[in-house]
Design a protein around this motif. Sequence first.
Motif, PDB file in Angstrom:
ATOM      1  N   UNK A  71      76.548 -23.162  17.230  1.00 54.12           N
ATOM      2  CA  UNK A  71      76.904 -22.901  15.841  1.00 54.12           C
ATOM      3  C   UNK A  71      75.686 -22.511  15.016  1.00 54.12           C
ATOM      4  N   UNK A  72      74.583 -23.197  15.230  1.00 54.00           N
ATOM      5  CA  UNK A  72      73.347 -22.850  14.520  1.00 54.00           C
ATOM      6  C   UNK A  72      72.862 -21.461  14.932  1.00 54.00           C
ATOM      7  N   UNK A  73      72.945 -21.140  16.239  1.00 53.80           N
ATOM      8  CA  UNK A  73      72.556 -19.802  16.700  1.00 53.80           C
ATOM      9  C   UNK A  73      73.401 -18.731  16.010  1.00 53.80           C
ATOM     10  N   UNK A  74      74.714 -18.953  15.959  1.00 49.94           N
ATOM     11  CA  UNK A  74      75.592 -17.967  15.340  1.00 49.94           C
ATOM     12  C   UNK A  74      75.337 -17.851  13.843  1.00 49.94           C
ATOM     13  N   UNK A  75      75.059 -18.969  13.198  1.00 55.95           N
ATOM     14  CA  UNK A  75      74.729 -18.963  11.778  1.00 55.95           C
ATOM     15  C   UNK A  75      73.462 -18.141  11.547  1.00 55.95           C
ATOM     16  N   UNK A  76      72.450 -18.351  12.389  1.00 58.77           N
ATOM     17  CA  UNK A  76      71.203 -17.589  12.276  1.00 58.77           C
ATOM     18  C   UNK A  76      71.460 -16.105  12.537  1.00 58.77           C
ATOM     19  N   UNK A  77      72.288 -15.797  13.545  1.00 57.68           N
ATOM     20  CA  UNK A  77      72.659 -14.398  13.798  1.00 57.68           C
ATOM     21  C   UNK A  77      73.260 -13.766  12.551  1.00 57.68           C
ATOM     22  N   UNK A  78      74.133 -14.502  11.896  1.00 56.95           N
ATOM     23  CA  UNK A  78      74.769 -13.990  10.685  1.00 56.95           C
ATOM     24  C   UNK A  78      73.767 -13.729   9.583  1.00 56.95           C
ATOM     25  N   UNK A  79      72.862 -14.666   9.368  1.00 55.08           N
ATOM     26  CA  UNK A  79      71.855 -14.484   8.323  1.00 55.08           C
ATOM     27  C   UNK A  79      70.945 -13.295   8.623  1.00 55.08           C
ATOM     28  N   UNK A  80      70.535 -13.159   9.880  1.00 61.38           N
ATOM     29  CA  UNK A  80      69.660 -12.041  10.257  1.00 61.38           C
ATOM     30  C   UNK A  80      70.391 -10.715  10.058  1.00 61.38           C
ATOM     31  N   UNK A  81      71.645 -10.648  10.481  1.00 57.90           N
ATOM     32  CA  UNK A  81      72.401  -9.398  10.326  1.00 57.90           C
ATOM     33  C   UNK A  81      72.594  -9.034   8.853  1.00 57.90           C
ATOM     34  N   UNK A  82      72.708 -10.039   7.997  1.00 50.43           N
ATOM     35  CA  UNK A  82      72.910  -9.768   6.573  1.00 50.43           C
ATOM     36  C   UNK A  82      71.622  -9.405   5.841  1.00 50.43           C
ATOM     37  N   UNK A  83      70.520 -10.054   6.199  1.00 45.24           N
ATOM     38  CA  UNK A  83      69.313  -9.911   5.393  1.00 45.24           C
ATOM     39  C   UNK A  83      68.187  -9.103   6.027  1.00 45.24           C
ATOM     40  N   UNK A  84      68.261  -8.835   7.334  1.00 49.28           N
ATOM     41  CA  UNK A  84      67.187  -8.092   7.999  1.00 49.28           C
ATOM     42  C   UNK A  84      67.800  -7.142   9.022  1.00 49.28           C
ATOM     43  N   UNK A  85      68.423  -6.107   8.541  1.00 50.43           N
ATOM     44  CA  UNK A  85      69.170  -5.202   9.408  1.00 50.43           C
ATOM     45  C   UNK A  85      68.293  -4.489  10.420  1.00 50.43           C
ATOM     46  N   UNK A  86      67.023  -4.325  10.165  1.00 50.17           N
ATOM     47  CA  UNK A  86      66.151  -3.626  11.107  1.00 50.17           C
ATOM     48  C   UNK A  86      65.690  -4.526  12.255  1.00 50.17           C
ATOM     49  N   UNK A  87      66.062  -5.783  12.259  1.00 49.15           N
ATOM     50  CA  UNK A  87      65.635  -6.728  13.295  1.00 49.15           C
ATOM     51  C   UNK A  87      66.229  -6.407  14.657  1.00 49.15           C
ATOM     52  N   UNK A  88      67.478  -5.962  14.696  1.00 47.23           N
ATOM     53  CA  UNK A  88      68.149  -5.692  15.958  1.00 47.23           C
ATOM     54  C   UNK A  88      67.736  -4.348  16.530  1.00 47.23           C
ATOM     55  N   UNK A  89      67.888  -4.180  17.848  1.00 47.27           N
ATOM     56  CA  UNK A  89      67.339  -3.049  18.574  1.00 47.27           C
ATOM     57  C   UNK A  89      68.187  -1.781  18.539  1.00 47.27           C
ATOM     58  N   UNK A  90      69.381  -1.840  18.035  1.00 47.59           N
ATOM     59  CA  UNK A  90      70.307  -0.707  18.082  1.00 47.59           C
ATOM     60  C   UNK A  90      69.948   0.306  17.002  1.00 47.59           C
TER      61      UNK A  90
END
Length: 124
Positions: free
Chosen positions: A17-36
């Motif tokens: 749950x914490x991992x998914x919560x962190x995934x959500x925050x990263x996707x919302x606030x740091x879109x350039x973090x992911x490799x796609x």
Amino acid sequence: MTSGWLAFAGTVALVVGAFNFIDGLVALFNRSYYLVGDDKIMVFNYTAWGWIWLVVGIIQIAVGGGIMAGQMWARVAGVVLAALSAIGHLAFLQAFPWWSVLTIALCVLLIYALTAPPAGARGA
């Protein structure tokens, strides 16, 4: 009757749950973090995935507490959410492969830990 598996499952549910919560925050606030390079992952953009992971993470954290308390509804919800989370992370593999593989492995382990103990068992 107490079960070490349920205590383990509750802990893993909290971690996933914490991992998914962190995934959500990263996707919302740091879109350039992911490799796609493309803005879409399957059919959703990063903002939609961010909200999905944020909500799923919050629910999984609550379910983790229910598992630790020995609630049968939490065990059932934990299995369903772990399966949905694993499927969701399959779609997210392109964006962040190592994180997704780790989360999928934890989800599979969580499903086993929730289904192995007898009915009525409680976490330690």
